[in-house]
Design a protein around this motif. Sequence first.
Motif, PDB file in Angstrom:
ATOM      1  N   ALA A 203      -2.679   2.723   9.232  1.00 39.32           N
ATOM      2  CA  ALA A 203      -1.947   1.921  10.215  1.00 39.32           C
ATOM      3  C   ALA A 203      -2.878   1.006  10.991  1.00 39.32           C
ATOM      4  O   ALA A 203      -2.481  -0.084  11.417  1.00 39.32           O
ATOM      5  N   GLY A 204      -4.119   1.445  11.159  1.00 39.74           N
ATOM      6  CA  GLY A 204      -5.097   0.631  11.873  1.00 39.74           C
ATOM      7  C   GLY A 204      -5.779  -0.406  11.005  1.00 39.74           C
ATOM      8  O   GLY A 204      -6.638  -1.150  11.487  1.00 39.74           O
ATOM      9  N   GLY A 205      -5.423  -0.460   9.718  1.00 40.71           N
ATOM     10  CA  GLY A 205      -5.960  -1.479   8.831  1.00 40.71           C
ATOM     11  C   GLY A 205      -7.251  -1.129   8.141  1.00 40.71           C
ATOM     12  O   GLY A 205      -7.906  -1.994   7.553  1.00 40.71           O
ATOM     13  N   ALA A 206      -7.630   0.166   8.144  1.00 36.29           N
ATOM     14  CA  ALA A 206      -8.904   0.544   7.537  1.00 36.29           C
ATOM     15  C   ALA A 206      -8.897   0.414   6.022  1.00 36.29           C
ATOM     16  O   ALA A 206      -9.942   0.184   5.406  1.00 36.29           O
ATOM     17  N   PHE A 207      -7.729   0.557   5.402  1.00 37.36           N
ATOM     18  CA  PHE A 207      -7.652   0.553   3.945  1.00 37.36           C
ATOM     19  C   PHE A 207      -7.088  -0.741   3.371  1.00 37.36           C
ATOM     20  O   PHE A 207      -7.104  -0.939   2.163  1.00 37.36           O
ATOM     21  N   GLY A 208      -6.551  -1.588   4.211  1.00 41.68           N
ATOM     22  CA  GLY A 208      -5.849  -2.738   3.698  1.00 41.68           C
ATOM     23  C   GLY A 208      -4.639  -2.271   2.909  1.00 41.68           C
ATOM     24  O   GLY A 208      -3.903  -1.382   3.331  1.00 41.68           O
ATOM     25  N   SER A 209      -4.438  -2.833   1.745  1.00 43.98           N
ATOM     26  CA  SER A 209      -3.335  -2.398   0.874  1.00 43.98           C
ATOM     27  C   SER A 209      -3.847  -1.571  -0.292  1.00 43.98           C
ATOM     28  O   SER A 209      -3.116  -1.319  -1.245  1.00 43.98           O
ATOM     29  N   ALA A 210      -5.108  -1.149  -0.203  1.00 39.81           N
ATOM     30  CA  ALA A 210      -5.736  -0.494  -1.352  1.00 39.81           C
ATOM     31  C   ALA A 210      -5.353   0.965  -1.486  1.00 39.81           C
ATOM     32  O   ALA A 210      -5.562   1.568  -2.539  1.00 39.81           O
ATOM     33  N   MET A 211      -4.804   1.588  -0.454  1.00 39.53           N
ATOM     34  CA  MET A 211      -4.520   3.020  -0.503  1.00 39.53           C
ATOM     35  C   MET A 211      -3.061   3.267  -0.143  1.00 39.53           C
ATOM     36  O   MET A 211      -2.623   3.002   0.973  1.00 39.53           O
ATOM     37  N   THR A 212      -2.309   3.776  -1.099  1.00 37.81           N
ATOM     38  CA  THR A 212      -0.907   4.084  -0.869  1.00 37.81           C
ATOM     39  C   THR A 212      -0.776   5.471  -0.274  1.00 37.81           C
ATOM     40  O   THR A 212      -1.734   6.250  -0.234  1.00 37.81           O
ATOM     41  N   GLU A 213       0.440   5.811   0.187  1.00 37.57           N
ATOM     42  CA  GLU A 213       0.663   7.155   0.711  1.00 37.57           C
ATOM     43  C   GLU A 213       0.450   8.205  -0.369  1.00 37.57           C
ATOM     44  O   GLU A 213      -0.051   9.300  -0.091  1.00 37.57           O
ATOM     45  N   GLU A 214       0.796   7.854  -1.604  1.00 37.39           N
ATOM     46  CA  GLU A 214       0.556   8.789  -2.709  1.00 37.39           C
ATOM     47  C   GLU A 214      -0.939   9.025  -2.899  1.00 37.39           C
ATOM     48  O   GLU A 214      -1.373  10.155  -3.179  1.00 37.39           O
ATOM     49  N   ASP A 215      -1.728   7.964  -2.737  1.00 36.99           N
ATOM     50  CA  ASP A 215      -3.185   8.111  -2.822  1.00 36.99           C
ATOM     51  C   ASP A 215      -3.694   9.029  -1.717  1.00 36.99           C
ATOM     52  O   ASP A 215      -4.579   9.861  -1.938  1.00 36.99           O
TER      53      ASP A 215
END
Length: 298
Positions: A203-215
């Motif tokens: 939520a804070g933007g640490a992963f960008g879009s690279a990590m999904t909830e499944e990940d």
Amino acid sequence: MGHGSFLRLSVLAAMLAASALTPVAGARAEGVVPPASQSAPADARAAILHLSEVMQMGGVVEVMRAEGMDYGTLLRDEMFPGKGGSEWAATVALTYDPARMRAEFEDKLVAELLASPETVQVGLAFFGDARGQKILSLELEARRALMDDAAEAAAKAAVADMEAEGSPRLDALRRFAAANDLVEMNVMGALNANLAFYKGLSAGGAFGSAMTEEDMLADVWGQEADVRAETEEWLWSYLSLAYQPLSDEELQAYHDFSETPEGQKLNAAVFAAFDVSFVRISEDLGRAAARAMQGEDI
């Protein structure tokens, strides 16, 4: 120190009051106001809040806060060294606000126990007497002691000696932990908190879009073995230190009631009540850490 270390600093705090109760003669709830009475909900809530007070939850929360402040420093040093400064310390202090933590715990405890006045009465009867207060004080003292690295190392060494000697007390502690499902409930609570931490980072933007909830779920479940090992290592040190002054009879009585319906209900309710704070704290810290990692205002 990985994200899994959050479990030792927060989730295991639930053990301070979640272990079990000792049966007390005459502790049944004959005097509880029937649910049909309009005063019943208010009376029941007051009894649960009194139970929280008797169980020394103010002291438990203060220990959790002290551990949390230490954890915030370790988190900063691992994830964004040299950043954060006084703003990060203030954020951690606000996240571990003791009044908020106490309110979160008590609101959930009331929700869990409102329909179980008998459990509340048994808890009040036990924790309100000298033996109950002794046990609670020992638990708090052990928790404070284990914040010191040297004390924790000594406790681990003592457990190793007990294992080497085939100590009957260590066997009793393991049975006690099994009766209260302490390992499994702490492991699951820790994994839930770790998932919340990832969600906060995301939520804070640490992963960008690279990590999904499944990940995130897959990564958290991948930590299960390490979380379990850390839980057990800390648990035996804590239990052995906390209950060392108890007689075999006192420990056995404490164990016996944990297998009753009242003991099981209280155990589950306390874990559920602490879990509310653990998940909220973990997600808030993840969100704040993400901002600090990116050099943003926390």
